[in-house]
Structure formats: C-alpha cells, structure tokens
Scaffold this motif. Structure first.
Motif, short mmCIF file in Angstrom:
data_model
loop_
_atom_site.label_atom_id
_atom_site.label_comp_id
_atom_site.label_asym_id
_atom_site.label_seq_id
_atom_site.Cartn_x
_atom_site.Cartn_y
_atom_site.Cartn_z
N PHE B 37 0.88 -1.17 0.00
CA PHE B 37 0.00 0.00 0.00
C PHE B 37 0.92 1.22 0.00
CE2 PHE B 37 -3.09 -2.77 2.52
CZ PHE B 37 -3.82 -3.10 1.39
N GLY B 38 0.84 2.00 -1.06
CA GLY B 38 1.81 3.08 -1.25
C GLY B 38 1.91 4.05 -0.10
N TRP B 39 0.77 4.29 0.56
CA TRP B 39 0.81 5.28 1.65
C TRP B 39 1.60 4.80 2.85
CZ3 TRP B 39 -3.55 2.75 -0.09
CH2 TRP B 39 -4.15 1.83 0.79
N THR B 40 1.95 3.51 2.85
CA THR B 40 2.79 3.00 3.94
C THR B 40 4.28 3.08 3.57
OG1 THR B 40 2.85 0.70 3.18
CG2 THR B 40 0.97 1.37 4.55
N ALA B 41 4.58 3.59 2.38
CA ALA B 41 5.97 3.61 1.92
C ALA B 41 6.72 4.85 2.37
CB ALA B 41 6.02 3.51 0.39
N TRP B 42 5.98 5.82 2.91
CA TRP B 42 6.63 7.08 3.28
C TRP B 42 5.95 7.69 4.49
CZ3 TRP B 42 3.55 11.51 3.06
CH2 TRP B 42 2.31 11.34 2.37
N ARG B 43 6.71 8.62 5.09
CA ARG B 43 6.11 9.40 6.18
C ARG B 43 6.68 10.81 6.16
NH1 ARG B 43 10.24 8.61 10.11
NH2 ARG B 43 11.56 6.93 9.32
N ARG B 44 5.91 11.69 6.74
CA ARG B 44 6.38 13.07 6.88
C ARG B 44 7.12 13.15 8.20
NH1 ARG B 44 1.02 16.60 5.46
NH2 ARG B 44 2.02 18.06 6.87
N THR B 45 8.34 13.65 8.13
CA THR B 45 9.10 13.74 9.37
C THR B 45 9.90 15.04 9.34
OG1 THR B 45 10.94 12.77 10.60
CG2 THR B 45 10.82 12.20 8.28
N GLY B 46 9.56 15.89 10.29
CA GLY B 46 10.25 17.19 10.38
C GLY B 46 10.17 17.99 9.09
N GLY B 47 8.99 17.94 8.45
CA GLY B 47 8.83 18.75 7.24
C GLY B 47 9.45 18.11 6.00
N ARG B 48 10.07 16.93 6.18
CA ARG B 48 10.67 16.26 5.03
C ARG B 48 9.99 14.90 4.83
NH1 ARG B 48 13.65 18.74 1.40
NH2 ARG B 48 14.28 16.64 0.87
N ILE B 49 10.21 14.31 3.68
CA ILE B 49 9.67 12.99 3.38
C ILE B 49 10.75 11.95 3.61
CG2 ILE B 49 8.72 11.52 1.57
CD1 ILE B 49 6.89 13.80 2.56
N ALA B 50 10.38 10.89 4.33
CA ALA B 50 11.31 9.78 4.52
C ALA B 50 10.64 8.49 4.07
CB ALA B 50 11.69 9.67 6.00
N THR B 51 11.42 7.56 3.60
CA THR B 51 10.86 6.26 3.24
C THR B 51 10.76 5.41 4.50
OG1 THR B 51 13.04 5.39 2.72
CG2 THR B 51 11.77 6.34 0.90
N THR B 52 9.94 4.36 4.40
CA THR B 52 9.70 3.51 5.57
C THR B 52 10.45 2.20 5.45
OG1 THR B 52 7.81 2.50 4.50
CG2 THR B 52 7.37 4.45 5.86
#
Lengths: 758, 758
Positions: B37-52
C-alpha cells in the motif's frame, strides 16, 4: 394380410419405413401438426358425442392428424365443466368418436395422438389430483412421485388418450415466476430424481408416453417473468438446468417440450444445438420434441413469414407443433425451398415411431378400466414442511376445545389445487376449516383478508374469533383459482389487464413481490395479538417471504398446493397423527429485493446488503419434525476418487433420534468442488437418505453420491482437485466439518490443470 | 555510453529485449508485484519525506519494484488527510523520494510505476474532482469526459505518478450494486463512447497510462452483490459487456484491470480465453493486465497454495498483481514447476514495455506544472437530468423570496462527491443550501431525515420551513461519505457489520431496495403537504426508484454525484441560467422487486406482474429541458446494408424547437435487429446527435450508427435479416414509426440462414 406398418411383430423402424414413403408431403406435414384445441373437436348432443366441423375440416385438410391437444381438457379456459364436459366414462366415447373421424380421413388409417395436460393429475373431469410438482418435491420421495404418476397414466389411458404432458424440467431460480409450482424446486438433483421417477411411473402404462415440460432454462427467465429469456452461459445451463432433462431421457421419456424462452438469445424452439446436438446426438433421445403452445408462431416476431418460422423450428429439431399456425405452412416452406423435405421426413418418422410404439397402428386393444381413486395419501401428507415450532406447540398434546381457522385460504377447497386443474366434482374435497372441524368438532372460520387486500372489519372479526378459541390455524398464501369469466392469452395463460383476477400464482401470475402481502402480515399480527397459540399454514405455489409470519406465529407449516386431500393431511399433522416430514425443495427469500437466494450459487464475497441479508430466510433442505436428532462425525468411503467413480462414493455417519417420539429424518449430502480455475458453488446437493428411528434409537446411515448429481458439480474426466463433502439435517449452507476427498483426473497427464504450462 | 535499454531512440521492443534477459527470476517476479500500500511507503518527518522500513524491505527483496499502488491516496482507508498526507507540492517530493529508493535497489536502476486511483479525479489531496462516471455519462458528452480526463492526467503526472486507474468498463445491469456510480450506465454504446473519450483524454499526457476497470461483467453480478459472479452466456457478454473494453483498447489504453467476478464460473483473473484470447489475440491489446486488489489471492479459495493461485493467474494473462500475497510466490511457482518461466517473461516484458513507453527508463524529464483548477463546469452542469416539470415550474420565472432547502443531502458538501475521493480542503466546495442561498439571499435548511431513517420531529420542522418559504428544494438520495473511523475490508471496500456506516452507496454498499427509503418518501409527503412548490433533487450514485417523489413533487432533477461544484450548477438550473440537458444513462426501476429493467433486454412476452409493471419508471435516454420539440418523420440513408457497412448508415429527420426558449436536444437512434433464429433486444442504442436550436427554429438532423454500437446488435458478417431503426427524443422504448432496412450477409451463399437446409 396386414401391411408391414400394421404388423406388431416387426421392429418399429421397419414399420415406419414402410409407411413414411407412401405419405404425401401434405400428409406428412399433417402428422407434424397439433393445431386444434381438442375441446373444440366434439360436442355433446342428445346424450351422444358428435364431432365438429372444425375437426372435419382439419382432418380432411391433412388426410388425418398428427395429434390432438386437450380433447378432454376441462377448465375455465376450455370452458368445459361438469355441465358440458366429459367425465371418465364419457371420455372414452369422446376419444373413440374423434379417433374414428381422424382414422377415416387418413388413407392409411393412421390415428391421432391424443395429448393431455397432466402435470399433477389429468386436467379432465373426475381425475385424481395430486400435489403440484413443487409440493411433491418437498416430500423428497421420488418413489411416491412414481406411484402418483402411474395412477395418472392409467387414468389418461383409460380415457383413451396417449400422451401426458407434465411439468418437470424447469428449475426454479426466481420465485417471482408464476409457474414456480410446476418446478421440482431449485435443486438439479431433486429435480432429476423426481423427473426420473415421474417417467418411470408414467411408463408403467404401456400405451402412455410422457412429454416432459420444458426444455430448458425457463426457470432462469429474467425477472421471473413468464417465458422471458435466460441469458445464461453454457456452464450454468449444464450445471443447473440440464440434469432433470437428462435424467428424464435416460429413464426413457418419449417426449420433451421445447420451451418458450431463449437461451442467451436463441429461442429453444430454434435451438438446433439444444434440440438436436445435446438432446439427440449426445443423449441419444429417440422420442418426439413438441414445441410449447404457439412457440413456433412466436418466431414470426423475427422471421415474419410463417413458412420461415416453421422451417427454422423444424430444422432445429421440433417434430410436433402445438397450436401454431405457422407449422401448417411447412408444405409451403418445402416447396419454397426454405427447408429440405428430408427434415419433414425426419420429424414425421419420429411421430410415426411414437404412434407405433404406443400401439396406435396395431389392432385396437381394449382400454384399461378407469382406476379407483387413490390420493397417494403418503405423498400428500409428506409434502408439508414444518419450519417453526416454538415451545413444541405441535403436535398438540391436548385436543383443543375450539379452533379458529382464519385466513384467505381457510375455507376454500379450490385454493388447495394449483394451476392446470379441472373443476372438482360438486361437493368434492375438503377445506382446511372443514378438516379441522371434522377432528375437533368446534371450529369457526373467517377469511380475515383476501389474498392481496384487507377486508373491511376483517382483521377485527378474525381477532375476535381468535380470542375466543384455544388454537388458531391461520391459512395464508396464494391461490391459483381461475374463474370461468377470467381473460386468457392465446395459450391459456391468464391475461392480466382489466379486472384483477382472483389468482396470485400459476401461469401468467408472476409476482414482483414474493414476501407475503401486507394484508396477510397484518392479519397475522391481529390474530397473534389475541394471545391464542397460532399455527400458520402457508398454502401456495410459490416460495414466499414468510419471515414476519414466522417471527410472530408459534408454528409455521409450508403446505404448498397439496391437492383436494391436502386439508385432511394438514389437520392430521396438527394432532400428531403423522409427523411433518417434508423438507424445502427451494430456498425461501425474505423478499424479492434480495433475489437470488438459491442455495447453490457460486461462492460470493458478501451476502450483506446495506439494508438486508442476502441469505435465504429458510434454506433449501430445511424442515423439522416432532422429535430431535443428533448426527455423528462423517467419514467417506474413499480418500481419492475420479469423476467417473464419484457415484461409488458415500459418506457414513451415526444418526440418533434423541427426542421423545419415533421420527423420520432426511440426511442430506452436500459437496463443494475445489477445482483450480473454477469458482465453486457454495454447496451442491449430492444425495440423501431417509431414515425412520424410534425414540432413543441410533443407526449408521450411509448417503451415496447420486449419478444425477454429477452435472451440478461441473466436473469432467480431466477435472482434478479436491471435493469437500458434508452431511446436514438442517438444509443447505456452509460446509460443516467437511470430509475432504482428492479428485484425480482420469488422464494422468492432466492431473493438475495448473501444471499445463510446465 | 547508455545501455540499449536506456536509449530513447531505440524501439520499445529492442530496449525490453536488452534488459529482460539480464534480470534474475526474482527481479522479474519483483516487476510483476505491486504489493505495498503506497501510503505506507513514506512518512512526513520534520517537514521532510522519509521512506519507511516497509518500502526498504520490499525494494531490497526484489531488487526494485514493479509498481507501487496508492502512494498519494488520501481517504479514510489510507488514513491520509490534510494533517499527514501529501498536497500537490509535497506529492512530487514523495514520488521522488520513494522512486529514488526503488531505483537504488535495482541493479539496472529500473523505477517503479506509481499507480493511483483516479476514477473521477485523483484520490489525492487537493485534486480536482469531477462527477462520477454515471453522472458524467448522463451528460452524453464524451468530449467533456475527455477534457476532464486530460486534466486528471496532467494532475497525476504533475505529482510524479504514472498510472491512473479509472472505472469505465462495468456496464450497470443491477442498480442494487454499490458501485453503480462507477459505471457509464447500462448502455454498451454510451459506455464505449465515454471509455474511448476517457482514454483519449488520459493519454494526452505522454507520461500517463490509464488502467481501465474492470474486465469484465461485474455489472451483471448476481443480486447486484459486489464481486459476485455473472453466470451469463457468451452472447450476453459480447453484446452488453465487451464493447466499452474494446473501445478502450482501440483507443490505445495501456492497461486493463481483471475483475473480481467470475463469468459463468471462471474467475476473470484466471480466464485465459478472456485475458489472452479475446484481449490480446483478437483485439491486439499490448498493454498490461492488472488484477483487481487481492483478486489473485481469492483464487486460493480453490487452489489453496499461493504459488498455484499465482500460476493460474499468470498463465491466464495477469501481468501485474495488486496487493496479492500469492503473486510473491511466483518464484516458487516456477521452481516447483507449476508454471513455465516463459510466462513470467511474458508478463515482465509487458511491464517493462510500459515503463519504456512512459519514459521511466529515459533520463528523467521535468514534471509538468500542477494545473490550475478546472471543474469543467459544462460537464458538471450537463449531468443533471430533469425528469418532471409540472406546470413548467422550472425555470423559475420569479426569483423566490425565501427558499427552504430540505433533506439529508441539503447541506452536506461531501454527499456530492461519491466514492474514491480524498478529503476536500478545509472549507472547499459548496452545499446545495449554500449555493441556493448565494443566489436568492434568504434560504433556510433542515435535513428532515437521515438517508435511511426518520429524525425525531424532522418531518415537522421540514414542513414548517416549507410552509414559510415560496420554494422548496428537497435534496434526497444517497451518500458515499466515508468516515475515518469506518471499518474496511482488506481491499478498502467498506465493511458492513458493526455500527452502521453513514454511506448508502459506493464499494461495499450494495442495497437490497433501490426505491428511495420510506423515511425520504415520508419527508417528501410532509413537505409537499405544506403547499409550497417543491423541486426534488436526487443526489446519489445509484439509480433509485423515485416514483413516489416524482408523483408528489412538482419537479424532479436527478443530479447523481456531481462533485464539489455541483451545487452551484444545480442552483443555476433552477433559475434558468442554464437548461438541464442531461439524459438518463440508466433506466430507473420502480423498486428492486421488478429488476431487471434495463432498456435493452431481449423481447419479452409480458412486462406485467400481478402486482406491478416490470417496465422502467423512467427509461434510458429520458430527460427534458426548458423548451418543447417536434420531430418529423425519419428516413434512412440506405435501404440495404451489410454488417460491415452499418456504420455508414444514418437516419435523417427534421427537428424543430417549438417552445419558448433556445434549447438543446439529444436525438437518439435505436435499432431492433430481426435476424432469424435470434430473439431481438427490445432496442439497441446506435448513436445520437446533440442539437441546439433557437426558439421556433428547425433543422435537419442526421444521426449515424456508431461503430461502437455494432457489438450490441449481435451481428456478424453472415447475419441477414432486417433492421428496424427509429429516432427518439424521449428515451428508449418500443419502436415508433421504424424505418426498415434490409441487412444482407456479406457472403451471398449464406444470405438466409433459414435456407441452409435447402
């Protein structure tokens, strides 16, 4: 010396070969026509039977006749009743007189086939009437279907007729259909077993041929609308609809009727693949194919010319028409080059062969005597299905002081009969009210409402009677009663349009909503509110949504149309003279909005709607008796099996009567086939065993896979996978503790269809 | 120097041939999987995008990834909203970050396809939302469908995704289905034209591929139950269901989704004849076949082993899975010998070819700018269908003093949207109440009832507001609103079970009864009783039985789910700023009990039930505007025609605007094919022409037979007979003054199929 075709020592084919080439094209076409309504061929005059001009003209036109339909038919449509129709005795004279006229007109003295409606008794005055097919199927007693059929055949032959048309092949997939009652239910196996028994029973009478109605798929007509199309695929057709026809053919049926409906666009009467490919080439059928009434004429919606319509049907495999005008144009069709004369010969050969087989070309033998009445009481009593019995109200342990028998079907004997019936003899039959009164002495009755509508003050009167009784028998449901002033379509189906006819079921009486009408539900509420125990008895030809009634009443018996002896059987059940032993031959839906609810649809992901459950309220096979049961674990006779060997497989279990009285149980065997690449049906009924045990007794029960169950499993010799089998005494549903059996393909190189790409 | 597979000057096939042999089995299987599920591939962290970690593991496991689904999906199921999701700007960063991780994991730097839901706008934060497919179809404006699709494609590409999944192929045969709104209606031609336009529009954006949902037949699922089987025959399949898919493929669609349902027993994802025989061999499709979400896993109901299920789907022709666990077992399936590696290669070749075509293996080009908002107002306004207008209430000639906007959909912007939508930006969109108030100044509102239930005192408050207004706008219907605390199935469909969700339409929200619920009908009665003129506006994704509302209200507008700009369009219609120009894309039944009511069933003998008419209450094609029309007699361009030449045929008539104002009419061409041996469909829609005329003006109108209409006629080159054509401005029905055209077979020796036996 007799001609070859008249010589009973010669084989059938030889006799036909002798006769056929001598006939002119017109005479041959005459053999393929059955245009006259038989009841218009004769009249009573001065105590004698005379033929009519209509018969004279038709017989002279063709130099004989292929067949005459409904010579003895008595009903509202034919207008024949006890004042102007033919009782059993007079029937013989009618038949002899008409036949004499036909024979005289034929250069070779070829008699006509006399073809009669006999779906649950002969539609003629004074015949024995039985439960309609749907009710008979509820007994799960093919042996009794056979016995009733044998009686009907004897009656029909005793009156001088030859061919009995019986509804058997339609599989009930949509309860909105008015002809639901003519089906042996929704299950291919039960339909096949009943059809097989029916053919056996009919053919115990040597001079009788049965025509099985209808080939095929009409039970899947869209919207349950009579004779609408079935846009189904070949697998659905084969797995659900063909088994009963195949069983009937295997049992030796000498006729089938091609249905009104189309299958995926091709009308059955024009369906060469069906009528010739499947029926004759694959199944080896050697009898006649009759078209349903005016079904060939309906092809004119597309072809326009009667000759072209007739040619289409003849080529496809229709041998004998029924009332069509277009089939009389077959001469023209041949001379215009629309169809080769060889097709006329093919059909004529089949009609003549049937006449030879039935002895019409032999010296006339004396007719059998008309048999004494035989209601086959065990069949009648076995059709009732008990679905609710709160607090073990039934059987009544104390004979009630007074019973109120309430409802639109409470005191009307005609409502017990169903469609395709003659008028009863004056005073014949017993209403539910009468039957109950005969047992308990003090009984009162009121209709409470009509079948569809409230009656002013009806509910109040009903509630008053209920309050003053110590048992209420609430007789709800539908009715197939036809009035002699109803309107009819050309084919005798009821015509809806002007004044609303009294009937709610039967041919032409499709219903949008199958839930019991509000007027009946409100009557149930009013009666229940009186506080007296209520037994609801549903008398109808259609599966109804009965949820509300089942919720509020103490006991519910589904009685179908049991026939004129049905009321006494029902009354007997109340007092426990007999136990209800019927099981549902069809799933009961809550309402039309959740259709379909048949038990053997393929697996679905959801059976929920936002506003309702899609599951049946009472499933196929459901029904209880007057005792309780326990069923032990099951084991299978084999761990592995091939498709061909499946009928050798059985499941065994221990059944115990854990209740207070002797009882009968029907142990049902279901399967789910897990074959890669195919979505399985939720359950497929594979066989059943009927067991009667004393209170406290236990017995080992074996249930075998019936050969007639194989089509529904959708297997062929190359099928490989697993089969889950389970036993049930509560009807169809999800597998419970299934026994898994490995299914091996016959050819080892295709053991696993998944592996083909290896 | 770049590798061959990276060289944009080389043909696609050459580049794929260079790359494929270098991949390991695991890498190839990785290209066929779309498990995350694509929305589980990333997160917002400190204003930046990180992969999971989830993405890391999946990318490392396969050495890259075939595709990632729903990277940007925002809705209740994904849990992404304006607090934690990706707006258009952030989306580009999400896409770039995730892609970088995938490319890094791949030995050859192969990026993943980013696959997004975009059935009527991209299901991502800040996207432009359009009417659902059913509403768009009601506009009969494929050109506007194309324009909206082009906008969606630009948005999707601007965010960095590549593949847009759009519902288009399901033909709506049972309005109980919760996904009715995702269909372009019940008509094969309208669906085909809209699908063709959709593909054209999507592909105006070079970096975008469309995946058309769903192949095929899910609209015929039994009982309208989501993903249940379609036990239909090949002719029904071909004539009703395949035309839209064929049109989409012809228009160059690069992807289709294999549906959940089975066709006559064979699940679509295991249907080799469909996915390979029809789609590729017959139609020449060269894109990818994606399975519906977890559809391959569902094959485990039969195969049990994930590897066997995957092998079955791969062999049949599934190239790319969607979330299935079983497809990850393809390595195992190959090494265990369940399927040849050549099938993996076949599928991988197609996935890689798509990546090459979309430029994923080229040097990254800059993304297009995110386009400015474009509601395609003409599409939104054109979807509304006016069905009743008693006394020419509409358009209002006098601006009302006060308007009462009443009903469960009166003041809720989310109810306008339908399923598969993101949360709107805070404060976005306009409710019907707000839109009316903006025009008339004085407006009041109250819900009166919920979608399914009465509210205490609700009817009384509504009646009071109605009495005190000089116009009532009664906004009824359904809603697809999903709450963030709803339950969901594994595939995101709503789960029914516990607390009743608010929605009544959409995936998982099949309804047994399609008639507007009693609570809404009673609300209509209460409001009407106040004596103020009432305009009913039906906002819903499903065809409802609206007979009662149409009977009691003065005017009825069917507005479907028009999107967030829909309320303003509706308000504009009331005052006559625009004329309603929509026409029904589906027949409206009175209730579920009479289903099916589609206009193009085959001829039936009766459309009556004992208790109801079976005909549609409002047929396909119905709809009126604000002027009146007369249509002259029609003549055909040809007297004879062959099947191949049919699209050259047209009917011509004179159309006159006989009313008081300029207006637009849709002249519809219908045909009935009279081919011996086939039962005709009642009517087949063959084409339409949209005409706008000033008051009093008249014009010659020509309507051509569309090539996309041919499948529904069921003809082939050997077909001979006649075709009846007629024009209608009132929708589908029986032929009116038809023009008869002779249909000649292409081969003179089979001119007349009846004559084959000559």
């Amino acid at each position: 010396m007799a001609e070859v075709f008249q010589d009973p020592t010669r084989p059938v084919g030889e006799r036909v070969d002798d006769l056929l080439p001598r006939l002119t094209l017109r005479e041959k076409v005459g053999q393929l026509n059955q245009r006259l309504f038989g009841w218009t061929a004769w009249r009573r005059t001065g105590g004698r039977i005379a033929t009519t001009d209509a018969l004279d003209e038709e017989a002279e036109r063709w130099g004989g006749l292929g067949a005459v339909y409904g010579l003895l038919r008595a009903d509202a449509w034919s207008g024949r009743d006890w004042t102007n129709g033919a009782d059993p005795h007079l029937s013989r004279e009618v038949a002899a007189t008409v036949q004499e006229r036909v024979v005289t007109a034929s250069r070779f003295g070829i008699p006509a086939l006399f073809v009669e409606e006999a779906p649950h008794g002969h539609q003629a005055l004074g015949s024995q009437l039985f439960p309609t097919s749907l009710g008979a199927a509820a007994a799960w007693r093919p042996d009794l279907v056979e016995r009733a059929a044998a009686h009907v055949a004897r009656e029909v032959r005793a009156r001088g007729a030859h061919v009995a048309m019986v509804s058997a092949l339609d599989v009930l997939r949509d309860p909105r259909w008015g002809r639901s009652e003519e089906c042996f239910g929704e299950d291919p196996l039960l339909a096949a077993l009943c059809t097989r028994a029916l053919v056996r029973g009919m053919h115990t009478e040597p001079g009788i041929a049965v025509v099985l109605k209808h080939l095929i798929g009409q039970g899947a007509a869209i919207g349950g609308r009579n004779s609408s199309g079935a846009p189904i695929g070949p697998r659905e057709l084969s797995e659900v609809h063909l088994a009963a026809a195949r069983a009937g053919v295997d049992a030796g049926a000498l006729g089938v009727m091609a249905a009104y409906n189309d299958i995926d666009g091709v009308p059955c009467v024009a369906h060469e693949r069906l009528l010739t490919g499947v029926l004759r080439d694959e199944w080896g059928f050697e009898g006649i194919v009759m078209a349903d009434m005016f079904a060939v004429d309906r092809l004119m919606r597309v072809t326009e010319s009667p000759a072209a319509a007739a040619a289409l049907a003849l080529r496809a495999g229709v041998d004998l028409s029924l009332c069509d005008v277009s089939y009389t144009a077959l001469e023209r069709a041949v001379t215009d080059g629309l169809v080769a004369e060889s097709y006329v010969d093919r059909a004529c050969r089949r009609v003549l062969a049937l006449k030879v087989r039935l002895g019409l070309l032999d010296e006339p033998a004396p007719l059998p005597a008309f048999p004494p009445p035989d209601p086959v009481s065990e069949l009648v009593a076995s059709t009732a299905v008990l679905l609710r019995n709160r607090g073990d109200l039934l059987p009544l342990t104390v004979r009630p002081r007074r019973v109120a028998v309430i409802g639109p079907n409470a005191d009307d004997v005609r409502c017990l009969l169903g469609d395709y019936v003659p008028p009863l003899p004056p005073g014949a039959g017993t209403t539910v009210f009468e039957a109950v009164r005969a047992i308990v002495g003090d009984a009162v009755t009121t209709p409470g409402c009509t079948h569809l509508d409230a009656i002013d003050g009806g509910r109040e009167r009903a509630a008053d009677l209920a309050a003053d009784a110590d048992l209420v028998v609430l007789v709800l449901g539908g009715t197939g009663v036809r009035d002699y002033d109803d309107d009819f379509e050309a084919n005798g189906a009821a015509r809806l349009g002007g004044a609303r006819p009294a009937a709610t079921t039967g041919e032409g009486f499709d219903a949008a909503e199958v839930e019991l009408p509000p007027a009946q539900r409100e009557l149930a509420d009013a009666v229940v509110a009186a506080g007296t125990p209520v037994v609801a008895v549903i008398v109808s030809g259609r599966p109804h949504g009965i949820g509300h009634v089942a919720d509020v009443c103490d006991a519910v018996i589904y009685a179908w149309y049991p026939g004129p002896a049905g009321a006494e059987a029902i009354a007997g059940l109340l007092l426990g003279d007999r136990e209800p032993v019927g099981r549902l031959p069809v799933s009961l839906p809550r309402s039309s909005a959740v259709l379909p609810v048949v038990y053997n649809e393929r697996l679905e992901t959801t059976l929920r709607y936002v506003d309702a459950h899609a599951a049946a309220e009472f499933p196929f096979g459901a029904g209880i008796g007057y005792t309780t049961w326990s069923v032990g674990p099951a084991r299978a006779s084999h761990d592995t099996v091939t498709t061909a060997a499946l009928p050798g497989l059985s499941l065994t279990t221990t059944l115990a009567n854990t209740g207070p009285r002797r009882g009968t149980q029907i142990v049902q065997l279901y399967a789910r086939a897990l074959i890669p690449g195919l979505l399985p049906r939720r359950a497929v009924h594979c066989g059943f065993t009927r067991v009667t045990l004393d209170a406290g007794a236990a017995e080992t029960v074996r249930v075998e896979v019936e050969p007639d169950a194989l089509p529904a499993l959708g297997l062929d010799a190359r099928s490989a996978g697993t089969l889950d089998f389970w036993l049930s005494v509560t009807g169809a549903g999800e597998p419970v503790d299934p026994v898994r059996v490995t299914l091996l393909a016959v050819h080892p190189d295709v053991v696993d269809v998944v592996a083909v790409g290896r």
